[in-house]
Design a protein around this motif. Sequence first.
Motif, PDB file in Angstrom:
ATOM      1  N   ASP A 131       0.856  -1.192   0.000  1.00 44.47           N
ATOM      2  CA  ASP A 131       0.000   0.000   0.000  1.00 44.47           C
ATOM      3  C   ASP A 131       0.887   1.235   0.000  1.00 44.47           C
ATOM      4  OD1 ASP A 131      -2.392   1.351   2.469  1.00 44.47           O
ATOM      5  OD2 ASP A 131      -1.777   2.028   0.462  1.00 44.47           O
ATOM      6  N   ARG A 132       1.102   1.798  -1.174  1.00 47.14           N
ATOM      7  CA  ARG A 132       2.063   2.895  -1.320  1.00 47.14           C
ATOM      8  C   ARG A 132       1.565   4.180  -0.650  1.00 47.14           C
ATOM      9  NH1 ARG A 132       3.616   1.999  -7.735  1.00 47.14           N
ATOM     10  NH2 ARG A 132       5.048   0.237  -7.419  1.00 47.14           N
ATOM     11  N   LEU A 133       0.269   4.288  -0.402  1.00 47.87           N
ATOM     12  CA  LEU A 133      -0.275   5.518   0.186  1.00 47.87           C
ATOM     13  C   LEU A 133      -0.603   5.377   1.664  1.00 47.87           C
ATOM     14  CD1 LEU A 133      -2.603   6.414  -2.804  1.00 47.87           C
ATOM     15  CD2 LEU A 133      -0.612   7.749  -2.081  1.00 47.87           C
ATOM     16  N   ARG A 159      12.855   0.242  -2.508  1.00 49.00           N
ATOM     17  CA  ARG A 159      12.659   1.113  -3.689  1.00 49.00           C
ATOM     18  C   ARG A 159      11.418   1.987  -3.511  1.00 49.00           C
ATOM     19  NH1 ARG A 159      12.609  -2.655  -8.511  1.00 49.00           N
ATOM     20  NH2 ARG A 159      10.944  -3.599  -7.275  1.00 49.00           N
ATOM     21  N   GLU A 160      10.314   1.389  -3.120  1.00 49.78           N
ATOM     22  CA  GLU A 160       9.075   2.166  -2.939  1.00 49.78           C
ATOM     23  C   GLU A 160       9.227   3.177  -1.805  1.00 49.78           C
ATOM     24  OE1 GLU A 160       6.759  -1.466  -2.689  1.00 49.78           O
ATOM     25  OE2 GLU A 160       5.430  -0.725  -4.259  1.00 49.78           O
ATOM     26  N   LEU A 161       9.850   2.763  -0.713  1.00 53.80           N
ATOM     27  CA  LEU A 161      10.052   3.697   0.406  1.00 53.80           C
ATOM     28  C   LEU A 161      10.895   4.887  -0.056  1.00 53.80           C
ATOM     29  CD1 LEU A 161      10.873   1.195   3.303  1.00 53.80           C
ATOM     30  CD2 LEU A 161       8.676   2.284   2.813  1.00 53.80           C
ATOM     31  N   GLY A 192       9.892  -6.677   5.239  1.00 51.53           N
ATOM     32  CA  GLY A 192      10.894  -5.821   4.628  1.00 51.53           C
ATOM     33  C   GLY A 192      11.105  -6.354   3.231  1.00 51.53           C
ATOM     34  N   ASP A 193      10.627  -5.654   2.253  1.00 52.96           N
ATOM     35  CA  ASP A 193      10.558  -6.177   0.886  1.00 52.96           C
ATOM     36  C   ASP A 193      11.732  -5.704   0.045  1.00 52.96           C
ATOM     37  OD1 ASP A 193       8.160  -5.997  -1.859  1.00 52.96           O
ATOM     38  OD2 ASP A 193       9.621  -7.511  -1.283  1.00 52.96           O
ATOM     39  N   HIS A 194      12.310  -6.655  -0.697  1.00 52.67           N
ATOM     40  CA  HIS A 194      13.467  -6.370  -1.555  1.00 52.67           C
ATOM     41  C   HIS A 194      14.565  -5.660  -0.770  1.00 52.67           C
ATOM     42  CE1 HIS A 194      12.124  -7.831  -5.436  1.00 52.67           C
ATOM     43  NE2 HIS A 194      10.932  -7.295  -5.197  1.00 52.67           N
ATOM     44  N   SER A 378       5.444  -9.022  -8.434  1.00 53.04           N
ATOM     45  CA  SER A 378       4.785  -8.237  -9.482  1.00 53.04           C
ATOM     46  C   SER A 378       3.523  -8.933  -9.942  1.00 53.04           C
ATOM     47  CB  SER A 378       5.739  -8.000 -10.674  1.00 53.04           C
ATOM     48  OG  SER A 378       6.847  -7.246 -10.253  1.00 53.04           O
ATOM     49  N   GLY A 379       2.791  -9.457  -8.969  1.00 52.98           N
ATOM     50  CA  GLY A 379       1.576 -10.202  -9.287  1.00 52.98           C
ATOM     51  C   GLY A 379       0.426  -9.322  -9.740  1.00 52.98           C
ATOM     52  N   SER A 380       0.607  -7.993  -9.561  1.00 50.21           N
ATOM     53  CA  SER A 380      -0.465  -7.085  -9.963  1.00 50.21           C
ATOM     54  C   SER A 380      -0.870  -7.297 -11.413  1.00 50.21           C
ATOM     55  CB  SER A 380       0.009  -5.627  -9.827  1.00 50.21           C
ATOM     56  OG  SER A 380       0.316  -5.322  -8.505  1.00 50.21           O
ATOM     57  N   VAL A 400       1.311 -14.683  -3.500  1.00 45.49           N
ATOM     58  CA  VAL A 400       1.353 -13.756  -4.633  1.00 45.49           C
ATOM     59  C   VAL A 400       1.449 -12.333  -4.094  1.00 45.49           C
ATOM     60  CG1 VAL A 400       0.081 -12.870  -6.624  1.00 45.49           C
ATOM     61  CG2 VAL A 400       0.010 -15.318  -6.098  1.00 45.49           C
ATOM     62  N   LYS A 401       2.299 -11.538  -4.723  1.00 41.53           N
ATOM     63  CA  LYS A 401       2.535 -10.169  -4.222  1.00 41.53           C
ATOM     64  C   LYS A 401       2.026  -9.135  -5.209  1.00 41.53           C
ATOM     65  CE  LYS A 401       6.747  -9.484  -2.713  1.00 41.53           C
ATOM     66  NZ  LYS A 401       7.193  -9.389  -1.307  1.00 41.53           N
ATOM     67  N   THR A 402       1.295  -8.163  -4.671  1.00 39.23           N
ATOM     68  CA  THR A 402       0.864  -7.028  -5.487  1.00 39.23           C
ATOM     69  C   THR A 402       1.186  -5.747  -4.711  1.00 39.23           C
ATOM     70  OG1 THR A 402      -1.336  -6.925  -4.481  1.00 39.23           O
ATOM     71  CG2 THR A 402      -1.066  -8.387  -6.397  1.00 39.23           C
ATOM     72  N   ALA A 403       1.203  -4.642  -5.425  1.00 39.26           N
ATOM     73  CA  ALA A 403       1.397  -3.368  -4.726  1.00 39.26           C
ATOM     74  C   ALA A 403       0.935  -2.207  -5.600  1.00 39.26           C
ATOM     75  CB  ALA A 403       2.858  -3.174  -4.305  1.00 39.26           C
ATOM     76  N   GLY A 404       1.687  -1.913  -6.636  1.00 36.20           N
ATOM     77  CA  GLY A 404       1.423  -0.700  -7.402  1.00 36.20           C
ATOM     78  C   GLY A 404       0.048  -0.602  -8.016  1.00 36.20           C
TER      79      GLY A 404
HETATM   80  O1  LIG Z   1       7.334  -1.720  -6.930  1.00 36.00           O
HETATM   81  C1  LIG Z   1       7.957  -2.323  -6.018  1.00 36.00           C
HETATM   82  O2  LIG Z   1       9.104  -2.074  -5.661  1.00 36.00           O
HETATM   83  C2  LIG Z   1       7.237  -3.447  -5.284  1.00 36.00           C
HETATM   84  O3  LIG Z   1       5.892  -3.524  -5.712  1.00 36.00           O
HETATM   85  C3  LIG Z   1       7.929  -4.800  -5.506  1.00 36.00           C
HETATM   86  O4  LIG Z   1       8.084  -5.030  -6.868  1.00 36.00           O
HETATM   87  C4  LIG Z   1       7.162  -5.931  -4.812  1.00 36.00           C
HETATM   88  O5  LIG Z   1       8.096  -6.904  -4.373  1.00 36.00           O
HETATM   89  C5  LIG Z   1       6.196  -6.643  -5.693  1.00 36.00           C
HETATM   90  O6  LIG Z   1       6.555  -7.532  -6.447  1.00 36.00           O
HETATM   91  C6  LIG Z   1       4.759  -6.286  -5.588  1.00 36.00           C
HETATM   92  O7  LIG Z   1       4.083  -6.626  -6.736  1.00 36.00           O
END
Ligand SMILES: O=C(O)[C@@H](O)[C@H](O)[C@H](O)C(=O)CO
Length: 546
Positions: A131-133, A159-161, A192-194, A378-380, A400-404
Amino acid sequence: MQYLLKEDSTMDLDKLLKNVQKILADVDNDAKFDNLSNKEIYVPSIQVQGRNVYFNLHHVNEKGYTEKTLVVYEDKLSIGDFVADERLDHGQRALIVAQQTEPNYKALAKRFSWMKPTSRRDYKYSFGLGDRLGNASNAHLRFLKGKHIFPVIAQQSIRELTLMHRTNTDVFLDAAWSVFDEGFTYGWGAEGDHVKTEYEVDYAVKVGCRTIVLDCTEVINNKAVTLSDEELDKQFNALDDDQKKYFNDTYLNKTFTVGAHNDAEVHFTKHDVEESVLTFYGAVLFATKIYHKFVVPYDLDFEISMDETPYSTTNPNHYFFANELHRRGITPTTMAPRFYGEFQKAIDYIGDLDKFEKDFSLHEKIAEHFGYKLSVHSGSDKLSVYPIIGRLAKAHGWHVKTAGTHWLEACRVIAHKDPQLFVDMYRYAYNNLDDVKDFYVFNAQTDGNAPKPETVTPDHCQFVLSDDDGRQVMHTMFGSLMNAQHNYHYVFRDKFWDILKKNQKLYDKFLNIHLAEHIDLLTGKYATKQEALDALEPKTDIAKEY
Ligand SMILES: O=C(O)[C@@H](O)[C@H](O)[C@H](O)C(=O)CO
């Protein structure tokens, strides 16, 4: 900090106390809390522990923003754990009104263990909801309640932070307060991602993250993949004799059976051995060091990601990495190979689905063999492959990971409620796309197909969020857009937040629709992407209803 007493209070604490007493009475009946006189009490947040009561108030202010405050009714001997703004003493107990701060989070977490993030190891299905916001988690948790899918809602990469100018603490607290607000007692994840260095790992752990996603991209020797067999052999033979002997004795011309039913094989040719060693052995040693320094002492979930290397992870590469960890007594919670094809930001999978299925199937069986789950980064929006992932990983579990993509749903609110702001944001993102060239790799950077800003107008702008390249432009430029300044003023941020806060319900609705398209395909409710879209995409402009 001194708190306001009853006579100076900004709210009627006596009336609030009456609602607390009604809650206590209702607990002994049906505990529905559906006839409280104070309609600002957010019922999903109500918690009763003995004679102690806790809940959030949701107050819509004059701007139309929803302000949330914590109310606690507890024994005077313990209520001092909280930092109160206002207080009403009531015999041996007290009623306080407080802010959603870190000290007050910690006080609540002392009382409710589910307020702390937990391990996803014990959950078969887990889903990353970056959740970037910081205001998407309530909608996500409401959607997932009862679905038996573990939500990792505090999930922002370094990276997002960096791009958004947020801290892991910001992300953690936004998520944690949403958990309390929604009374989400099922369990939630904070990761703590990436993270790529010991410093970044330590930073995430000290904030309270229970998972680290160790991004090995920079300790993986990506050049090895490009070497000729002759050069590969030359570099391999430069290793110590005992190293060469071990690797050849262990892997050369060997075939390993994998899969929960031992129904698949991974074979190592000379090229596979030498490429796997020269590419990944350094990363194996780095991951081992992090495991012993952080994962064991802090009891962390451990994900190893190689999804952002320039080349796909072959099945022998994956087996080699997992087996070398296994030899060292290490079983990660999840591993994230780079699968066949492309998982670019904001758009569907790019590649041959049959080849993807073949590749994913063997990666899945390797994961089953070593006892961890695959992690799909990048499951988005990768809706085309979700039926495959859901089917192949159903028995063993998936992550599965989503974010953006959730950030893009916020942009969708702007496109509906302030089209001119969206037009200005898109123009800025399009014209400054180089800002993110060192952070992301995506087609819109190079193919020149993104909608030209002059074609995006207030009357015709929502199409950008259905255009692959337009989505990638807005998706990756989140940080530049939210932090652009002119004459010490934010160019977009303040207007963006004003619109979003006034339209949180519309945002929540867009989030739920979009998340349903992901989850319903993964869980097999719909068999194809088109079936899910036909069922879930609004047929009318629902923004007009908000
Ligand atoms: O954009 C990002 O840095 C994150 O979304 C990152 O890619 C995350 O690990 C991801 O895969 C979410 O889809």
